[in-house]
Design a protein around this motif. Structure first.
Motif, PDB file in Angstrom:
ATOM      1  N   GLU A 403      69.739 153.540  28.039  1.00 23.63           N
ATOM      2  CA  GLU A 403      69.186 154.608  27.215  1.00 23.63           C
ATOM      3  C   GLU A 403      69.770 155.975  27.611  1.00 23.63           C
ATOM      4  OE1 GLU A 403      67.323 155.588  24.011  1.00 23.63           O
ATOM      5  OE2 GLU A 403      67.182 153.521  24.786  1.00 23.63           O
ATOM      6  N   ASP A 404      69.822 156.184  28.919  1.00 21.34           N
ATOM      7  CA  ASP A 404      70.195 157.530  29.395  1.00 21.34           C
ATOM      8  C   ASP A 404      71.573 157.568  30.054  1.00 21.34           C
ATOM      9  OD1 ASP A 404      69.632 155.981  31.564  1.00 21.34           O
ATOM     10  OD2 ASP A 404      68.514 157.546  32.644  1.00 21.34           O
ATOM     11  N   TRP A 405      72.439 156.605  29.685  1.00 21.53           N
ATOM     12  CA  TRP A 405      73.740 156.542  30.367  1.00 21.53           C
ATOM     13  C   TRP A 405      74.526 157.842  30.266  1.00 21.53           C
ATOM     14  CZ3 TRP A 405      78.962 156.718  28.779  1.00 21.53           C
ATOM     15  CH2 TRP A 405      79.871 156.444  29.806  1.00 21.53           C
ATOM     16  N   LEU A 406      74.591 158.372  29.035  1.00 24.20           N
ATOM     17  CA  LEU A 406      75.387 159.585  28.829  1.00 24.20           C
ATOM     18  C   LEU A 406      74.906 160.718  29.725  1.00 24.20           C
ATOM     19  CD1 LEU A 406      76.258 160.239  25.078  1.00 24.20           C
ATOM     20  CD2 LEU A 406      77.795 159.969  27.021  1.00 24.20           C
ATOM     21  N   ALA A 407      73.577 160.906  29.770  1.00 25.96           N
ATOM     22  CA  ALA A 407      73.029 162.008  30.557  1.00 25.96           C
ATOM     23  C   ALA A 407      73.201 161.743  32.052  1.00 25.96           C
ATOM     24  CB  ALA A 407      71.546 162.201  30.224  1.00 25.96           C
ATOM     25  N   ARG A 408      73.059 160.509  32.443  1.00 30.02           N
ATOM     26  CA  ARG A 408      73.048 160.157  33.858  1.00 30.02           C
ATOM     27  C   ARG A 408      74.463 160.102  34.440  1.00 30.02           C
ATOM     28  NH1 ARG A 408      73.205 155.344  35.728  1.00 30.02           N
ATOM     29  NH2 ARG A 408      72.819 154.474  33.644  1.00 30.02           N
ATOM     30  N   GLU A 409      75.309 159.313  33.792  1.00 28.04           N
ATOM     31  CA  GLU A 409      76.622 159.070  34.391  1.00 28.04           C
ATOM     32  C   GLU A 409      77.749 159.851  33.703  1.00 28.04           C
ATOM     33  OE1 GLU A 409      77.393 155.292  36.727  1.00 28.04           O
ATOM     34  OE2 GLU A 409      78.454 154.870  34.848  1.00 28.04           O
ATOM     35  N   GLY A 410      77.450 160.315  32.483  1.00 26.88           N
ATOM     36  CA  GLY A 410      78.487 161.011  31.716  1.00 26.88           C
ATOM     37  C   GLY A 410      79.201 162.114  32.485  1.00 26.88           C
ATOM     38  N   PRO A 411      78.455 163.048  33.084  1.00 26.94           N
ATOM     39  CA  PRO A 411      79.115 164.159  33.764  1.00 26.94           C
ATOM     40  C   PRO A 411      80.045 163.722  34.900  1.00 26.94           C
ATOM     41  CG  PRO A 411      76.789 164.651  33.376  1.00 26.94           C
ATOM     42  CD  PRO A 411      76.996 163.213  33.014  1.00 26.94           C
TER      43      PRO A 411
END
Lengths: 472, 472
Positions: A403-411
């Motif tokens: 669900e939160d991959w982009l927010a979590r690992e994206g940066p």
């Protein structure tokens, strides 16, 4: 609205008229969020002068009162470049009412266009005169000339005529001190020190508010042909491009995509079908044009050149569009890529990067390998403007999807991509600019450069009047 | 040499070697005066590093010690742009030992050239690869690439490919903070804020020391033809140029001169003769080229186009060179103009000015009339690059001639010429830059612009390390 902003709004209303101010929150709302919905700001009014003297007047007033302004055209920035700060400290300065094509000079093949003219409308206006403005991009129905100049925009047709910088002959802008810089005066030669025109191109509205530009035009297209190529590798694609360019200067587009991206489009976009039979690791779309009937037809030219490249084994297979409808169908596949990728593969971090053109094939494979090793389960996909050394480099969550991959690992993923790009001598922003999105990354990776940019910004806009929080 | 300069010289000697310093006054002498002998400065040493890291080291040392540097290439400035200050406060930083053509990329049609490469040598190096660097000018045997980029040089072949700015793809330079800006990285697309490359082009060495440039190349000339035209007016000359450009993009030169200038050359330069019989108020020299044998030959093309223009009465008479020797003879007339004018007509104030191209014919006659009325007895002569909107506008002393005319009345005449140019929306420096010579005039006529330039200079070079006293 704070009292100072209210004073500014009142002054603008009384001096320019009611139409120069939008204060209705419902009308303001759509302009507070960037078009991909990533950044949200606050602004209690939009000021919208309709002439250069009016823009100069608004800016002089804002300067006196100390109210920062966020210049805005079509609000199509990909990096939050036109979104107001979220503390409500700035007002929006919309250039959309400055929407006149002032002049089209057929003999000199150039046009003077106001900042608020929408790109698509400019295309139509110059087409009516038998000419063409070659730059185009997905947002052409909304993006305005002022924004396109301010971001040195690129797009899918940069290969032959270059990005916006190569098409701008002069810029008219209001500078932070309230003076009007008139670069439309038609001087082909002018050596009076540093080029203010060039400084404003790509400055993201931080040094001046562009009110108009003089743009180069090129002959209208008489005919075109689009070929779809099957290729074994990006290296083969690059060799193909070089071989074509060595034979003709009429190649206007050269886009590459991997097989799985093609199939994402075929699966997602109804009515699309594979241009070639069989599977190929990579595909390229090539557009060639003719400006008149005397030139060898684009179809004949492509057929002749591609036949030789197939015979040499550089191109695996190729098909040339047999009609304008088929040419459009080929382009539709390319233009549907981002959407189909998102729908098919889920979240991905996206990077608008460039490296030296000849290094791109190796960079694409080396960087993909490094990223996929560092983040097992992810999958890298690169596509786009190979001929410009500019690839949209996507890292899909793949097996790491959540669900939160982009927010979590994206940066973290993005940092690594940017490190690899920088190590390869490349740019972390090939065509989208810095805006809000890449400001911290630019400072992390290019501190010397940011120091120079900040010094220039402080010199020309010491109070931070224009586009606060962007770029520098 | 003051103790601080001595420390710098000692450090440079010990770190880089003896060859990196010239301290013999006799060797320094020729570099203290500009090539027209108008400005004389003092400098007790010339520092001459031979690589970019060495330049960076010299600049870092100079910065630490607070010794200003005057960057110098071939010392061919027309405006005192490379002459050291006369108080001896600065040392000369010569780039002449950085004289390598680093690479010529035939496929990409570009070259990486160090700052000290002499233009003529670059022409020869790329010609050996079957290519051409199109920019050329009278000082090509001395002028260096660093200086040509730093002054956004023009010349007689700007018409087709533009001035230096249009030919530079990237700049390598050492900035005042000692960092190396590497614009040779080969990125076709890079949107990381204000363009440092563009800021350095035409900056006259005040913002950074250019150490190398990436330059565009064009195909070698396969054949050329030069025509000599007799014309009734400059308006007819401009109509001729427009008509030619509408039919072909292969016009590389278009120079105009009045009849009396032609006759000054014929009287002064032995071996020259009038290309056409009879007298014509104005003359134009037109050069057309072909890049390959498939194109219509330049002679045929010119014959076809000029025949139509003679039939229409726009061109009064015309002759096309029948050999390369004759083409050279036509150009020799043009290239001898300044010298013949000076020898024949005595002192004249000279102005390198531009106005919008379409306004030039009217400007030339109106401005001549105004000047001759204000200074009875003087005579105005304009000649040069009509196709670029750039004329060398000379006011001859005529009947007012005296020993000290230039010193006494020259500045007042020049002020009036510059006022007329500014009122016409033109530039007081079309191709020579500002240097020392035009600094006060630029400030008088464009105070807003000078304020912006000074702010940028102060931002990037706060201690005034580079080229003190020039431009800003």
């Amino acid at each position: 609205m704070n009292p100072t902003q209210q004073s500014l709004v009142d002054e603008v209303r009384s001096r320019i008229g009611e139409r120069a101010v939008i204060a209705d929150p419902a009308e303001i709302e759509p302009w507070l969020t960037d078009w991909r919905g990533r950044w949200h700001g606050r602004a209690s009014a939009i000021l919208q002068p309709s002439s250069t003297p009016q823009v100069a007047m608004v800016i002089a007033l804002a300067r006196q009162l100390g109210v920062p302004l966020v210049p805005q055209g079509g609000n199509t920035s990909m990096v939050g470049g036109a979104t107001p700060p979220d503390d409500g400290s700035a007002l929006i300065l919309s250039l959309r009412r400055m929407n006149r094509v002032r002049a089209i000079d057929r003999a000199a093949m150039r046009t003077d266009v106001e900042a608020g003219v929408i790109l698509h409308n400019l295309h139509e206006a110059v087409a009516a005169e038998g000419l063409r403005f070659p730059l185009t991009l997905g947002a052409k129905g909304s993006a305005t000339i002022g924004g396109l100049v301010s971001t040195n925009a690129g797009g899918t047709q940069v290969l032959r005529f270059g990005p916006m910088r190569a098409l701008v002959e002069g810029v008219e802008a209001v500078l932070p001190d309230g003076t009007v810089h008139d670069g439309l005066c038609g001087l082909k030669k002018d050596n009076r020190g540093y080029s203010i025109d060039q400084l404003l191109i790509g400055a993201e509205g931080t040094l001046g508010v562009i009110t108009a530009a003089r743009l180069k035009l090129v002959p209208a297209i008489h005919s075109r042909a689009v070929a779809w190529l099957g290729l074994s590798s990006t290296q083969a694609a690059l060799e193909t491009l070089y071989a074509l360019q060595a034979q003709t200067d009429r190649v206007e587009g050269f886009e590459v995509l991997p097989d799985e991206s093609l199939h994402a489009v075929l699966g997602h976009v109804s009515g699309t079908r594979s241009p070639l039979p069989g599977r190929h690791a990579w595909h390229a779309l090539v557009e060639v044009v003719a400006e008149n009937a005397e030139q060898e037809s684009p179809t004949d030219l492509l057929a002749r050149l591609l036949e030789a490249l197939v015979a040499k084994g550089i191109v695996t297979d190729a098909v040339i569009s047999s009609s304008e409808a088929q040419a459009e169908a080929f382009w539709r596949i390319r233009d549907s890529l981002s959407e189909a990728e998102r729908a098919t593969f889920g979240p991905a971090t996206q990077h608008d990067i460039s490296v030296p053109i000849s290094d791109m094939p190796r960079f694409m494979s080396d960087a993909a390998e490094a990223i996929e090793a560092a983040f097992p389960g992810t999958h890298v996909s690169g596509f786009g403007h190979l001929g410009d050394g500019n690839i949209h480099f996507h890292v899909r969550a793949g097996e790491r999807r959540s669900e939160d991959w982009l927010a979590r690992e994206g940066p973290v993923v993005t940092e690594m991509v940017h490190d690899l790009v920088t190590a390869a001598g490349g740019s972390i922003s090939a065509e989208h600019g810095i805006g809000v999105m890449k400001r911290e990354e630019l400072e992390r990776l290019c501190p010397d450069r940011v120091r120079a940019l900040r010094a220039i910004k402080a010199a020309l806009d010491p109070t931070g009047l224009f586009n606060p929080g962007k770029l520098v």
